[in-house]
Design an enzyme around this catalytic site. Structure first.
Site, mmCIF file in Angstrom:
data_model
loop_
_atom_site.group_PDB
_atom_site.id
_atom_site.type_symbol
_atom_site.label_atom_id
_atom_site.label_comp_id
_atom_site.label_asym_id
_atom_site.label_seq_id
_atom_site.Cartn_x
_atom_site.Cartn_y
_atom_site.Cartn_z
ATOM 1 N N TYR A 145 0.844 -1.204 0.000
ATOM 2 C CA TYR A 145 0.000 0.000 0.000
ATOM 3 C C TYR A 145 0.880 1.256 0.000
ATOM 4 O O TYR A 145 0.728 2.148 -0.835
ATOM 5 C CB TYR A 145 -0.923 -0.030 1.218
ATOM 6 N N PHE A 173 -2.738 10.320 8.258
ATOM 7 C CA PHE A 173 -2.476 9.367 9.323
ATOM 8 C C PHE A 173 -3.791 8.591 9.516
ATOM 9 O O PHE A 173 -4.425 8.254 8.530
ATOM 10 C CB PHE A 173 -1.877 10.085 10.545
ATOM 11 N N ARG A 284 -0.542 -8.381 13.179
ATOM 12 C CA ARG A 284 -1.086 -8.371 11.817
ATOM 13 C C ARG A 284 0.063 -8.029 10.866
ATOM 14 O O ARG A 284 0.853 -7.131 11.184
ATOM 15 C CB ARG A 284 -2.165 -7.283 11.771
HETATM 16 N N1 UDP Z 1 -5.873 -3.043 15.064
HETATM 17 C C1 UDP Z 1 -6.174 -3.943 16.088
HETATM 18 N N2 UDP Z 1 -7.354 -4.631 16.028
HETATM 19 C C2 UDP Z 1 -8.256 -4.459 15.009
HETATM 20 C C3 UDP Z 1 -7.932 -3.536 13.958
HETATM 21 C C4 UDP Z 1 -6.727 -2.842 14.029
HETATM 22 O O1 UDP Z 1 -5.401 -4.129 17.040
HETATM 23 O O2 UDP Z 1 -9.286 -5.135 15.006
HETATM 24 C C5 UDP Z 1 -4.596 -2.306 15.130
HETATM 25 C C6 UDP Z 1 -3.705 -2.520 13.900
HETATM 26 O O3 UDP Z 1 -2.942 -3.690 14.042
HETATM 27 C C7 UDP Z 1 -2.876 -1.236 13.937
HETATM 28 C C8 UDP Z 1 -3.827 -0.179 14.492
HETATM 29 O O4 UDP Z 1 -4.887 -0.927 15.136
HETATM 30 O O5 UDP Z 1 -1.815 -1.361 14.834
HETATM 31 C C9 UDP Z 1 -4.442 0.687 13.424
HETATM 32 O O6 UDP Z 1 -4.900 -0.158 12.390
HETATM 33 P P1 UDP Z 1 -5.892 0.336 11.256
HETATM 34 O O7 UDP Z 1 -6.219 -0.844 10.397
HETATM 35 O O8 UDP Z 1 -7.041 1.066 11.886
HETATM 36 O O9 UDP Z 1 -5.065 1.429 10.450
HETATM 37 P P2 UDP Z 1 -3.609 1.398 9.733
HETATM 38 O O10 UDP Z 1 -2.680 2.046 10.717
HETATM 39 O O11 UDP Z 1 -3.264 -0.035 9.421
HETATM 40 O O12 UDP Z 1 -3.795 2.206 8.511
#
Ligand code: UDP
Length: 329
Positions: A145, A173, A284
């Site tokens: 991405y 962000f 993740r």
């Molecule tokens: N996250 C989490 N549980 C969830 C969804 C997201 O712990 O069910 C964590 C994810 O691993 C990351 C943060 O929340 O550390 C933000 O993730 P999001 O997908 O919202 O945004 P990104 O930073 O990936 O664009």
């Protein structure tokens, strides 16, 4: 001004359309409705269903619109943006985020539309050593991405230099929350972002909320991000378009709140509002430890300032989701 909003039926695009219309501007929306919703398009905007990967689709819209009045600025939101999905399907990300932009820029050049506001991301930075991202820092994405958005930024830079265009590239962000009217919000079938998933669990639509990873290099072991209200972000786009019209200069700027919160801190803030079950899970793929914005540039150059805090973000997303449930009954 007259603004073409590509991807104006999507989450951030639709909120920006609302802010543009509130500020008295004329708006034309182009969207293929792959993830956007027709009903998210403000009723006062003109809507065209078209795909940016299809040259003749876009050219037709621009032909019709520029014969009415020139388009002052294009805003481009139409992109794929889920980090884990990009890890699994990188080619789809290159096709949408890079080839789609190439086609769009080609048509903008043909029609002599010289100003573009572009949605980029904090993911272009990768993992900065201190977790704070400044626009002049090294860009070193750690997922497809971020790579596709960086390639897009570079394409815009070189096309702008060759064709006397000006651009405002915004590195977002973590955007969340919903418009105060609750008419629009993040309304998708498959939600993956942190705040909507917390809210769905609080509303009983999910049995459990999972925190992905507790062994990151952060004070509580969960990832730190910078959360910004979508309405604050949308207002920055209106300021960015005005900046392009008034100065004829280009700009790359971070859009965040300037503060970092860990996943656990976001969850704890939500737990002050309502109860929800949660547990820890595996990391993740593709997640950097810490990303927080330095927003000095957007503040100083655009005179913009985020106004809504994390609590307001959480409350507005919750209220929007409650309304979605009520509307579906
Ligand atoms: N996250 C989490 N549980 C969830 C969804 C997201 O712990 O069910 C964590 C994810 O691993 C990351 C943060 O929340 O550390 C933000 O993730 P999001 O997908 O919202 O945004 P990104 O930073 O990936 O664009």
């Amino acid at each position: 001004m007259k603004v073409l909003v590509v991807g104006g039926a999507g989450y951030i695009g639709s909120h920006t359309v609302y802010e543009l219309i509130r500020a008295g501007h004329e708006v034309v929306v182009l969207d293929n409705l792959s993830t956007g919703r027709r009903h998210s398009v403000h009723p006062e905007a003109r809507f065209y269903e078209a795909d940016i990967r299809n040259h003749s689709d876009i050219a037709e819209v621009l032909q019709a619109e520029t014969s009415l009045a020139p388009i002052d600025v294009t805003m481009h939101f139409a992109a794929k943006l889920i980090v884990p999905e990009s890890v699994d399907h990188p080619l789809e990300y290159y096709q949408n985020n890079v080839e789609g932009l190439r086609t769009l820029l080609g048509v903008l050049v043909e029609f002599d539309i010289s100003r573009i506001v572009f949605s980029s991301t904090a993911a272009v930075y990768g993992q900065p050593a201190d977790g704070i991202c400044r626009e002049d820092d090294q860009t070193k994405p750690i997922n497809p991405y971020g790579e596709t958005k960086l390639a897009a930024e570079k394409m815009i830079h070189w096309v702008a230099a060759a064709h006397q265009m000006q651009y405002c590239i915004f590195r977002y962000f973590n955007v969340a929350g919903a418009d105060a009217s609750l008419e629009i919000g993040l309304d998708k079938d498959q939600l993956t972002h942190l705040i909507p998933l917390i809210m769905q669990t609080a509303l009983g639509l999910r049995e459990m909320f999972y925190i992905f990873g507790n062994d990151y290099d952060t004070p509580d072991g969960t990832c730190v991000r910078d959360y910004i209200h979508v309405t604050d972000l949308a207002k920055a786009h209106v300021a960015g378009a005005k900046y392009l019209l008034e100065t004829d200069q280009s700009l790359i700027a971070n859009l965040g709140s300037g503060s970092g919160y860990s996943v656990k801190e976001v969850l704890d803030t939500a737990l002050t509002l309502f109860d929800l079950p949660y547990q820890y899970d595996e990391r993740r793929p593709g997640d950097p430890d810490r990303l927080t914005a330095d927003i000095t540039r957007a503040r100083e150059i655009l005179g913009w300032q985020p106004e809504l805090d994390l609590l307001a973000i959480l409350e507005s997303d919750y209220n929007f989701r409650r309304k979605l449930i009520a509307d579906s009954l």
